[in-house]
Write a protein that holds these residues in place. Sequence first.
Motif, PDB file in Angstrom:
ATOM      1  N   VAL A   1       1.170  -0.915   0.015  1.00 22.39           N
ATOM      2  CA  VAL A   1       0.101   0.146  -0.011  1.00 22.39           C
ATOM      3  C   VAL A   1       0.731   1.565   0.068  1.00 22.39           C
ATOM      4  CG1 VAL A   1      -1.969   1.470   1.517  1.00 22.39           C
ATOM      5  CG2 VAL A   1      -1.767  -1.140   1.295  1.00 22.39           C
ATOM      6  N   GLU A   2       0.834   2.654  -0.911  1.00 20.32           N
ATOM      7  CA  GLU A   2       1.183   3.413  -1.117  1.00 20.32           C
ATOM      8  C   GLU A   2       0.142   4.354  -0.512  1.00 20.32           C
ATOM      9  OE1 GLU A   2       4.732   6.291  -3.495  1.00 20.32           O
ATOM     10  OE2 GLU A   2       3.809   4.376  -4.299  1.00 20.32           O
ATOM     11  N   PHE A   3       1.069   5.420   0.284  1.00 15.66           N
ATOM     12  CA  PHE A   3      -0.405   6.244   0.458  1.00 15.66           C
ATOM     13  C   PHE A   3       0.200   7.668  -0.010  1.00 15.66           C
ATOM     14  CE2 PHE A   3      -0.315  10.542   3.283  1.00 15.66           C
ATOM     15  CZ  PHE A   3      -2.218  10.613   3.596  1.00 15.66           C
ATOM     16  N   GLN A   4      -0.735   8.629  -0.381  1.00 15.19           N
ATOM     17  CA  GLN A   4       0.038   9.780  -1.097  1.00 15.19           C
ATOM     18  C   GLN A   4      -0.656  11.249  -0.288  1.00 15.19           C
ATOM     19  OE1 GLN A   4       2.414  10.843  -4.906  1.00 15.19           O
ATOM     20  NE2 GLN A   4       0.795  12.223  -5.384  1.00 15.19           N
ATOM     21  N   ASP A   5      -0.885  12.560  -0.423  1.00 14.26           N
ATOM     22  CA  ASP A   5      -1.437  13.687  -0.249  1.00 14.26           C
ATOM     23  C   ASP A   5      -0.453  14.689  -0.768  1.00 14.26           C
ATOM     24  OD1 ASP A   5      -3.220  15.011   1.934  1.00 14.26           O
ATOM     25  OD2 ASP A   5      -1.394  16.459   2.089  1.00 14.26           O
ATOM     26  N   SER A   6      -1.467  15.220  -1.543  1.00 13.72           N
ATOM     27  CA  SER A   6      -0.719  16.424  -2.451  1.00 13.72           C
ATOM     28  C   SER A   6      -1.677  17.457  -2.471  1.00 13.72           C
ATOM     29  CB  SER A   6      -0.437  16.233  -4.203  1.00 13.72           C
ATOM     30  OG  SER A   6       0.072  14.617  -4.038  1.00 13.72           O
ATOM     31  N   ARG A   7      -0.921  19.041  -1.753  1.00 15.90           N
ATOM     32  CA  ARG A   7      -1.664  19.738  -2.002  1.00 15.90           C
ATOM     33  C   ARG A   7      -0.293  21.233  -1.939  1.00 15.90           C
ATOM     34  NH1 ARG A   7      -4.946  19.798   3.553  1.00 15.90           N
ATOM     35  NH2 ARG A   7      -4.598  16.956   3.633  1.00 15.90           N
ATOM     36  N   VAL A   8      -1.141  22.631  -2.356  1.00 14.01           N
ATOM     37  CA  VAL A   8      -0.659  22.932  -2.874  1.00 14.01           C
ATOM     38  C   VAL A   8      -0.959  25.183  -2.292  1.00 14.01           C
ATOM     39  CG1 VAL A   8      -1.968  23.677  -4.791  1.00 14.01           C
ATOM     40  CG2 VAL A   8       0.083  24.856  -5.052  1.00 14.01           C
ATOM     41  N   VAL A   9      -0.059  25.801  -1.671  1.00 14.42           N
ATOM     42  CA  VAL A   9      -0.824  27.069  -0.651  1.00 14.42           C
ATOM     43  C   VAL A   9      -0.124  27.900  -1.992  1.00 14.42           C
ATOM     44  CG1 VAL A   9      -0.563  25.784   1.621  1.00 14.42           C
ATOM     45  CG2 VAL A   9       1.712  26.207   0.181  1.00 14.42           C
ATOM     46  N   ASN A  10      -0.454  29.376  -1.690  1.00 12.87           N
ATOM     47  CA  ASN A  10      -0.198  30.042  -2.222  1.00 12.87           C
ATOM     48  C   ASN A  10      -0.112  30.037  -3.589  1.00 12.87           C
ATOM     49  OD1 ASN A  10       1.054  33.070  -1.667  1.00 12.87           O
ATOM     50  ND2 ASN A  10       3.038  32.652  -2.112  1.00 12.87           N
ATOM     51  N   ASN A  11      -1.349  29.905  -4.178  1.00 13.03           N
ATOM     52  CA  ASN A  11      -1.463  29.951  -5.280  1.00 13.03           C
ATOM     53  C   ASN A  11      -2.435  30.232  -6.136  1.00 13.03           C
ATOM     54  OD1 ASN A  11      -1.175  28.794  -7.688  1.00 13.03           O
ATOM     55  ND2 ASN A  11      -2.986  26.877  -7.937  1.00 13.03           N
TER      56      ASN A  11
ATOM     57  N   HIS B   1      -4.377  30.543  -8.744  1.00  7.76           N
ATOM     58  CA  HIS B   1      -4.945  30.143  -9.981  1.00  7.76           C
ATOM     59  C   HIS B   1      -5.842  28.776  -9.227  1.00  7.76           C
ATOM     60  CE1 HIS B   1      -2.979  32.797 -12.807  1.00  7.76           C
ATOM     61  NE2 HIS B   1      -1.822  32.338 -12.476  1.00  7.76           N
ATOM     62  N   ALA B   2      -6.379  28.984  -9.769  1.00  2.00           N
ATOM     63  CA  ALA B   2      -7.279  27.572 -10.219  1.00  2.00           C
ATOM     64  C   ALA B   2      -6.721  26.715  -9.791  1.00  2.00           C
ATOM     65  CB  ALA B   2      -8.536  27.554 -10.752  1.00  2.00           C
TER      66      ALA B   2
ATOM     67  N   ASP C   1      -0.322  23.276 -23.426  1.00  2.00           N
ATOM     68  CA  ASP C   1      -0.589  23.648 -22.378  1.00  2.00           C
ATOM     69  C   ASP C   1       0.097  24.419 -21.878  1.00  2.00           C
ATOM     70  OD1 ASP C   1      -1.337  23.476 -19.814  1.00  2.00           O
ATOM     71  OD2 ASP C   1       0.284  22.082 -18.494  1.00  2.00           O
ATOM     72  N   ILE C   2      -1.088  25.586 -23.243  1.00  4.84           N
ATOM     73  CA  ILE C   2      -1.000  27.362 -22.811  1.00  4.84           C
ATOM     74  C   ILE C   2      -2.265  27.596 -22.733  1.00  4.84           C
ATOM     75  CG2 ILE C   2       1.311  26.878 -24.483  1.00  4.84           C
ATOM     76  CD1 ILE C   2      -0.143  28.736 -26.533  1.00  4.84           C
ATOM     77  N   LEU C   3      -2.385  29.191 -22.524  1.00  3.47           N
ATOM     78  CA  LEU C   3      -4.037  30.000 -22.382  1.00  3.47           C
ATOM     79  C   LEU C   3      -4.943  28.659 -22.197  1.00  3.47           C
ATOM     80  CD1 LEU C   3      -2.897  31.819 -25.833  1.00  3.47           C
ATOM     81  CD2 LEU C   3      -2.298  32.172 -23.326  1.00  3.47           C
ATOM     82  N   ASP C   4      -4.317  28.473 -20.510  1.00  2.00           N
ATOM     83  CA  ASP C   4      -5.376  27.742 -20.196  1.00  2.00           C
ATOM     84  C   ASP C   4      -5.998  26.126 -21.045  1.00  2.00           C
ATOM     85  OD1 ASP C   4      -5.586  28.172 -17.358  1.00  2.00           O
ATOM     86  OD2 ASP C   4      -6.851  30.109 -17.743  1.00  2.00           O
ATOM     87  N   GLY C   5      -5.060  26.195 -21.664  1.00  2.00           N
ATOM     88  CA  GLY C   5      -5.587  24.803 -22.924  1.00  2.00           C
ATOM     89  C   GLY C   5      -5.403  23.169 -22.205  1.00  2.00           C
ATOM     90  N   ASN C   6      -4.953  23.656 -20.923  1.00  2.00           N
ATOM     91  CA  ASN C   6      -4.196  22.105 -20.512  1.00  2.00           C
ATOM     92  C   ASN C   6      -5.932  21.367 -20.209  1.00  2.00           C
ATOM     93  OD1 ASN C   6      -5.370  23.963 -18.252  1.00  2.00           O
ATOM     94  ND2 ASN C   6      -4.284  22.700 -17.009  1.00  2.00           N
ATOM     95  N   ILE C   7      -5.576  19.837 -19.809  1.00  2.22           N
ATOM     96  CA  ILE C   7      -7.146  18.676 -19.805  1.00  2.22           C
ATOM     97  C   ILE C   7      -6.236  18.316 -18.631  1.00  2.22           C
ATOM     98  CG2 ILE C   7      -7.211  16.884 -20.732  1.00  2.22           C
ATOM     99  CD1 ILE C   7      -6.144  16.737 -23.300  1.00  2.22           C
ATOM    100  N   SER C   8      -7.483  18.860 -17.898  1.00  2.00           N
ATOM    101  CA  SER C   8      -7.539  18.724 -16.571  1.00  2.00           C
ATOM    102  C   SER C   8      -9.509  19.467 -16.145  1.00  2.00           C
ATOM    103  CB  SER C   8      -7.165  19.729 -15.200  1.00  2.00           C
ATOM    104  OG  SER C   8      -8.386  21.191 -15.392  1.00  2.00           O
ATOM    105  N   ASN C   9      -9.870  18.621 -14.684  1.00  2.00           N
ATOM    106  CA  ASN C   9     -11.069  18.150 -14.866  1.00  2.00           C
ATOM    107  C   ASN C   9     -11.010  19.874 -13.780  1.00  2.00           C
ATOM    108  OD1 ASN C   9     -10.022  18.296 -11.554  1.00  2.00           O
ATOM    109  ND2 ASN C   9     -10.522  16.293 -11.692  1.00  2.00           N
ATOM    110  N   THR C  10     -10.404  20.751 -13.776  1.00  2.00           N
ATOM    111  CA  THR C  10     -11.599  22.071 -13.530  1.00  2.00           C
ATOM    112  C   THR C  10     -11.273  22.932 -14.773  1.00  2.00           C
ATOM    113  OG1 THR C  10      -9.809  21.309 -12.107  1.00  2.00           O
ATOM    114  CG2 THR C  10     -10.213  23.712 -11.379  1.00  2.00           C
ATOM    115  N   ILE C  11     -10.748  23.524 -14.880  1.00  2.00           N
ATOM    116  CA  ILE C  11     -10.053  24.791 -15.764  1.00  2.00           C
ATOM    117  C   ILE C  11     -10.829  24.767 -17.594  1.00  2.00           C
ATOM    118  CG2 ILE C  11      -8.991  26.515 -16.382  1.00  2.00           C
ATOM    119  CD1 ILE C  11      -7.119  25.845 -14.329  1.00  2.00           C
ATOM    120  N   LYS C  12     -11.754  25.102 -17.728  1.00  2.00           N
ATOM    121  CA  LYS C  12     -12.386  24.197 -18.903  1.00  2.00           C
ATOM    122  C   LYS C  12     -11.018  25.015 -20.011  1.00  2.00           C
ATOM    123  CE  LYS C  12     -16.979  22.324 -18.770  1.00  2.00           C
ATOM    124  NZ  LYS C  12     -17.128  21.374 -19.372  1.00  2.00           N
TER     125      LYS C  12
END
Length: 558
Positions: A172-182, A184-185, A462-473
């Motif tokens: 079993v491998e656990f991971q916790d990933s976070r970002v602060v002071n960002n 952007h969305a 990956d320019i001008l918010d063209g990245n494929i994510s589940n957050t930014i259209k």
Amino acid sequence: MQENKVKFIWFFLHIVALSAFIEPIQAASSNPPLIEGGMDKSSVVRIAQTGIADLKTAADKSVDHSKSLPAIVPESKSDANKQLASYYRRSDGYATNPESDPPRYVRRLSDIGIPALSDLTWLDVGLEHRTRYEWRNNDIRRIEGGEDNPIFLRHRAWIGIRDILDPFRFAVEFQDSRVVNNKHAITDQERNEYDLLNAYGELFFKKGLGVDDRNQDRPIRFRVGRMAYETTDRRFIARNEWRNTTNTFEGFRLNLGRDVNDWELDLFGLQPVRRLQTKFDVANDHLWFFGAIGHWRKWSDIVTIQPYYMGQKQSADPNGFTATNQLDREIHMPGFRAYGKVGNFFDFDASYNHQLGYSGPLRQDAQGYTVEVGRTFEHPWKPRLTGFYGYASGDRDPNDGVDNRFDRFFGFARPWSADHYVVYENLKAPKIRFDLQPMQKIGFELTYAWYFLASKRDRMFDILDGNISNTIKDPGFNRDRTGQSGDYAGHSLEGRIRYQVTPKINAVIGYTHFTAEDFVKNRIAASPSCASGNIHPCVDHRSGNTDFLYFEVLISLL
């Protein structure tokens, strides 16, 4: 700007203090003295007990994730003989060696330096922390210019059992990933709280296929569950170690043989896992990723050959976040990779892949290839000069009924560009690179790269918010279907310094300056300007030139 400098200085002092605190604890744990390259003597004993497969893992533990320090020198002739018995040879190509399995921060409990635990060779444990500060100026991944100063935090923990319950094993491998002071969305590339990368059971038959002609066990391994791993040159299956979140899958994997054998076969059928940021991740029931990967190492002193087939089949998801998610797709990709050395003259790493199938109503027809040639010169500082060229086709005509855009599947992105502006699609990328290692624990890297679109009528990923994510259209600003924006995206200078503070603490500082050319400049100019105040989404009109500075510390806590 002054405020940013203060933040960076505070962050740096924080890391220094943490390093100073951990190092005495490590010394107090009665760790044995180190041999050359940062491997302790307990690791050498374990190598002698378990064979060459663990040599690769142990040797990798104290190195940076994307560029290995020189190989560990064995302590005795018997260890050297075990190295020679192995057919496995690492590639000298940049960042093309997959992560070990289990990952390099994992150790057997018997090796952590506590005498009372020296008999617990069957229990694998690992704890790892990484912090990275980034300063980005006018980042072209965003439609908004200006400065950003995110701090990325990532914690990992591993526990696994082997040997004692054979043939059954689990991990079993656990991971916790976070970002602060960002500013952007936040997307699933930066945050994924409290989740599992690995959670699998395994049947391991040590001599399931007997032994090879060097008397090394040729096992059979069948794994089921959730798993994160890398294979071949990491361009299609990767954990994505640079990114703050990690690729993982659910399904099965069958291995015949292992990396030290003269041949090995890796079969898999997997569903990629959706990263849900603050909820428990779930498998993507609409997509299957499958394949067979061969490894031929009989002539590995000269060349290692990896023929493979990979494919993915997707059923349309009417609720899919992107237009691609809402299509029926089926892509088949035969390919091969070969790497090795031509005497003492140069080393090479090359691959070729062709993709066939369909993507919605369009027929898929795409290709990609990479060629890297390098030479490490005979000098105590190990100077190395490398030339690289990578090509991935782009969609030549949006109206011809054929999709020519190469699909990188689930490969890594960073070695294509440290600032993450390009990936392995619609790309022509020549590079020159110079490495220097004046001491065992410090390394310098300098790269100059040029980026062109293979098709000027397709997108720059990956320019001008063209990245494929589940957050930014995706607002669609990263593509010019007319081709009038040109095909020269830009060029960049990348530098990096790696320092192994202690055997368990690695620090990296890097900088990239990207100079925009026709395509990036024209896409910024052609997009609606935020100065109008009424149009959304809009783009802050700017030159397209960017700066990216980062400082990272990776700490293995066991």
